[in-house]
Design a protein around this motif. Sequence first.
Motif, PDB file in Angstrom:
ATOM      1  N   ARG A  42     -28.271 -34.032 -25.333  1.00 26.28           N
ATOM      2  CA  ARG A  42     -26.833 -34.045 -25.607  1.00 26.28           C
ATOM      3  C   ARG A  42     -26.079 -33.774 -24.311  1.00 26.28           C
ATOM      4  O   ARG A  42     -26.633 -33.193 -23.363  1.00 26.28           O
ATOM      5  N   GLN A  43     -24.815 -34.176 -24.256  1.00 28.20           N
ATOM      6  CA  GLN A  43     -24.071 -34.151 -23.012  1.00 28.20           C
ATOM      7  C   GLN A  43     -23.951 -32.747 -22.421  1.00 28.20           C
ATOM      8  O   GLN A  43     -24.069 -32.549 -21.212  1.00 28.20           O
ATOM      9  N   THR A  44     -23.693 -31.741 -23.254  1.00 29.11           N
ATOM     10  CA  THR A  44     -23.522 -30.382 -22.730  1.00 29.11           C
ATOM     11  C   THR A  44     -24.797 -29.881 -22.062  1.00 29.11           C
ATOM     12  O   THR A  44     -24.744 -29.209 -21.025  1.00 29.11           O
ATOM     13  N   ALA A  45     -25.961 -30.209 -22.648  1.00 27.15           N
ATOM     14  CA  ALA A  45     -27.232 -29.793 -22.052  1.00 27.15           C
ATOM     15  C   ALA A  45     -27.496 -30.529 -20.748  1.00 27.15           C
ATOM     16  O   ALA A  45     -27.963 -29.944 -19.763  1.00 27.15           O
ATOM     17  N   LEU A  46     -27.196 -31.822 -20.713  1.00 26.54           N
ATOM     18  CA  LEU A  46     -27.406 -32.598 -19.489  1.00 26.54           C
ATOM     19  C   LEU A  46     -26.513 -32.108 -18.362  1.00 26.54           C
ATOM     20  O   LEU A  46     -26.926 -32.048 -17.196  1.00 26.54           O
ATOM     21  N   ALA A  47     -25.264 -31.753 -18.706  1.00 25.04           N
ATOM     22  CA  ALA A  47     -24.325 -31.300 -17.683  1.00 25.04           C
ATOM     23  C   ALA A  47     -24.749 -29.975 -17.065  1.00 25.04           C
ATOM     24  O   ALA A  47     -24.515 -29.730 -15.868  1.00 25.04           O
ATOM     25  N   SER A  48     -25.391 -29.122 -17.850  1.00 19.30           N
ATOM     26  CA  SER A  48     -25.744 -27.794 -17.352  1.00 19.30           C
ATOM     27  C   SER A  48     -27.143 -27.733 -16.740  1.00 19.30           C
ATOM     28  O   SER A  48     -27.381 -26.970 -15.801  1.00 19.30           O
ATOM     29  N   LYS A  49     -28.071 -28.565 -17.247  1.00 15.87           N
ATOM     30  CA  LYS A  49     -29.454 -28.456 -16.810  1.00 15.87           C
ATOM     31  C   LYS A  49     -29.920 -29.618 -15.935  1.00 15.87           C
ATOM     32  O   LYS A  49     -30.994 -29.547 -15.337  1.00 15.87           O
ATOM     33  N   GLY A  50     -29.158 -30.704 -15.875  1.00 19.31           N
ATOM     34  CA  GLY A  50     -29.570 -31.830 -15.052  1.00 19.31           C
ATOM     35  C   GLY A  50     -30.646 -32.669 -15.689  1.00 19.31           C
ATOM     36  O   GLY A  50     -30.660 -32.861 -16.907  1.00 19.31           O
ATOM     37  N   LYS A  51     -31.575 -33.143 -14.890  1.00 16.95           N
ATOM     38  CA  LYS A  51     -32.591 -34.085 -15.355  1.00 16.95           C
ATOM     39  C   LYS A  51     -33.400 -33.515 -16.511  1.00 16.95           C
ATOM     40  O   LYS A  51     -33.990 -32.440 -16.398  1.00 16.95           O
ATOM     41  N   PRO A  52     -33.460 -34.219 -17.656  1.00 17.12           N
ATOM     42  CA  PRO A  52     -34.207 -33.721 -18.814  1.00 17.12           C
ATOM     43  C   PRO A  52     -35.685 -34.104 -18.734  1.00 17.12           C
ATOM     44  O   PRO A  52     -36.078 -34.998 -17.982  1.00 17.12           O
ATOM     45  N   ALA A  53     -36.482 -33.435 -19.560  1.00 16.36           N
ATOM     46  CA  ALA A  53     -37.907 -33.747 -19.603  1.00 16.36           C
ATOM     47  C   ALA A  53     -38.204 -34.953 -20.479  1.00 16.36           C
ATOM     48  O   ALA A  53     -39.226 -35.615 -20.315  1.00 16.36           O
TER      49      ALA A  53
END
Length: 571
Positions: free
Chosen positions: A69-80
Motif C-alpha cells: 500500500r502507498q503509505t508503507a511504500l512511502a515510509s519503507k521504500g523497496k518492498p520484498a
Amino acid sequence: MHYNKIALYLFFLSLLAAFYINVEIDPRWQEQQYIYQTYVNQNDELVYKLNQKEISVGPVVDYRDSPLRQTALASKGKPALDQQWVKMPDKRLLLLKPSFHYGFWSLLPAFIAISLCLLTKEPITALLGGTIVGAIVLGRYDITDKVLLPSISSDGAATIVLLYLWLLGGLMGVWSKTGAAQAFADYMTTHFVRGPRSAKLVTWLLGVIFFQGGTISTVLVGTTVKPMADKAKVSHEEMSYIVDSTASPIASVLAFNAWPAYIQSLIFVPGVAFLATEPDRIHFFFSSIPFSFYGIIAVLGTLLLCFNITWHCGRRIQQARLRALHTGKLDADGSKPLDGKELHKPDVPAHYTPKVYEFVLPLVILIGIAITTFIITGSPKVNWAFATALCLSCVIALVKGMSLDELISGIGNGFKSVVVASVLLILAITVGGINKEIGGALYLIELIGQQLPFWTLPVILQLLTMIIAFSTGTSWGTYAIAFPLAMPLAWAIGSTQGIAHPEIYMAICFAAVLNGSVYGDQCSPISDTTILSAMTTGCDLMDHVKSQLVPASIAALCAGILWTLSAFFLA
C-alpha cells in the motif's frame, strides 16, 4: 558527420547521468492497483483470466496489512514482494504491484533513444544507446546477460523472430522467387490500378478492411500492396504513411477486435456505476467511439492523400509524391529502405511461369484464418495464418516444378530482407521494457495530479499519453500505465467541479487517452508498427517518421481542439 559528433557527445553525457542516477537518486515507490474479474473455477479455486489463461489468485490479505500500500511504500521504500492480492474495505479484491520512478530522470533512456535516432538516422545504434543508458540507471552493468538475453528470450521477442523473421520473411521470399507478388501487381495494375491515385486508394481500403489494428494490420496491408504500389510508382513515404495511419487509428474506431477486451480491465473506477462490470466497461468503450476524433481525422486524412489532396500532409510527403511522379524514384536520395535489396527484383527461374493465384490463394487463406480464429477465440492467430500461407506457397511452387534448392534460396533471401527490421523490433521491445521499469510514464502522469479546470483535462491527458507512447513506442503499454491513473483522476475532477453529464465527460477523457496513445505510438521511431510500416512498404525508417509527423500532428491538433470544445459544451 557534425550530427554524429553531437550524438556521440550526447551519449557520453547520458552515460555519466545514468551513473549519477543509479548512485545518488533514490527511486520513489508507488502503489499500483489492478482490477480483474475473479471467479471460482471448476476446481473450486479462486482465479482470474489474463491473456486467455486462468491464474490462481493465491493468498489474500487485508489492504491495511499489505506492505504494497502507498503509505508503507512511502515510509519503507523497496518492498520484498512484487505483487499481492488484497481485500479493500468495501470487500473488493485488488492486485497490488509496486512501481517506482526517478522523477524527470526516468525520461532519460527514451530521450536518448529518440534523440540519437533523429541525429544519426541510425535506429539500431539509437535503440542500443537507450538500452545501455537505461540498464546503467537500473544498475545492470552486465548488459548482455542481464538485459539483452532476457529480452531476446522473452515471449515478445520470440514472437518477433517467429512471425516477422521466419514466417513473414519466408513468405515474402517465396513470393519474390516465384514472381507471385509481381504477377499480382501486374494483374491489379491492369484491371484496377490506373495510376498512383487508385493504388493509394486500394491501400486505404485494405487498411480499413483489416481493422484489427497494430502490427497485424500493418503487416497484412503492407505486404499485400507493396508490389502493386511500386508498379504504380507511388513513393514509399506515401505508402508507409497510409499503411501506418490505417492501422491503430482505424482499430480505435472500428473496435471489433481485441482492444475493448484488453482496455476494459484498466478502466474500473470505484463507485462509478457505468464502469462497474466488464459488459458495462465494454459498452462504455463503444459509446466513446464518436469522440475518437484523432482516429477519425487520421483515417480521413489518408483518404484525402489517396486523391492527391496534400495540403495537410506537409512538405516531405508533397515532395515525395512529386519526386515519384516526375522521376520515378520511390525513395529519397541517400535513404536506406528497411526491406532489403534481396526482394527488390524477383529472381524467378527461367522455367517457371508466375500465376496470380500463387499470391491470392495464400493471402486469402492468411486473412481467412486470422478472421476465423478471431471470431472463434476472440484473438486472431496470426502465427497460424502466416505459417499456413507460407506452407501453401511452398507447396504450390514445388507442385508447379520449382526445385527444392530454388525454393530454399528464395526463403533465404526473404530471411535476409527482414533481419535488420527484426533486430530493430527486438531492441524496441528491450528499450520499451526498460522505460516502463524505470517509470517514465508514471512520472508524467503524476505531473497532472493537481486541481485543473475540467475542460483542460482531456487535452492534457492527450499530450501526456502522446509523450509517453512516443517515448516508449507502445500504445498498449501506455494504456496499462495511463488508464488506471487517468480515469480516477477524470472522475475526481468531474465530481468536484459539478459536471452535469459525467458519463460524457469520462468518455471524452477516455477517448483522449486512447487516441493520444495511438498518435504517440504511430509517430515513434521505436514503435513496432512504425518500423513494420517502413519495412513492409520498403521505406527508410526516418523518412517515414519525419514525413508522417506533420499530417499526424495536424490530426492530433484538430482532435485536441474538438475534445476541449466537447468537454466545455457537452459535459
